[in-house]
Write a protein that holds these residues in place. Structure first.
Motif: not given
Length: 136
Positions: A5-6, A9-10, A60-62, A64, A71, A73, A75, A88
Motif C-alpha cells: 500500500i505504501e 501510493q508512490e 493525490r491520495y487524501r 488511507v 484497504w 485509499l 483520492f 481505491d
C-alpha cells in the motif's frame, strides 16, 4: 501500513505500468468506475492502470484506511478540467500483492470524461486486441 500500500501510493499517479505491474497478483481482478465489467490478469490490468495514470492529473491520495489485507485509499484528481474524488478498494493476497482492485468515483460527469479518454487511449494501443479476452 502494508508495504504494498505504501508503494502503491508512490507509483499509481506516475502511470508507469512497469511499476504498477510489480504490485499486482498474476490473477488480479480490476473493477473500473467507468463500466460494470472486470479486467483480469496482471498484464492487462497493469496496462489499463498505466493509461489511467496518464489520463488523471493532479492525482493525490487524501486518506488511507485499512489493515491486514483490506484497504481503502481515498483520492482526488482531475480528468481534463473536471474534478473527481474516489476510493481505491484493495484486497491483498497472502503474498502481499494486489488481488482485488475496485475503484469508485464521482461525479458522474467526470466518470464520463474518464471513459471517453480511456477509450481513445485503448483504441490506439494494439495490446488491447489481445487483452479483450481479459474483460468479463
Amino acid at each position: 501500513m502494508h508495504p504494498t500500500i505504501e508503494r502503491m501510493q508512490e507509483v499509481v499517479a506516475k502511470g508507469d505500468e512497469s511499476l504498477i505491474h510489480e504490485l499486482l497478483a498474476e490473477d488480479v481482478r480490476f473493477s473500473p468506475p467507468t463500466y460494470y465489467s472486470t479486467w483480469t490478469g496482471r498484464e492487462p490490468v497493469a496496462a489499463v492502470l498505466g493509461h489511467v495514470g496518464q489520463v488523471f492529473s493532479d492525482f493525490r491520495y487524501r486518506r488511507v484506511m485499512g489493515e491486514g489485507k483490506d484497504w481503502a485509499l481515498e483520492f482526488q484528481c482531475k480528468v481534463g478540467d473536471l474534478d473527481a474524488v474516489g476510493v481505491d478498494l484493495i484486497t491483498l493476497n497472502d503474498d502481499g500483492l494486489i488481488q482485488e482492485f475496485e475503484v469508485v468515483m464521482r461525479p458522474y460527469k467526470t466518470i464520463g470524461a474518464l471513459r471517453e479518454a480511456m477509450m481513445a487511449r485503448v483504441m490506439t494501443d494494439p495490446r488491447f486486441l489481445e487483452y479483450k479476452n481479459a474483460l468479463s
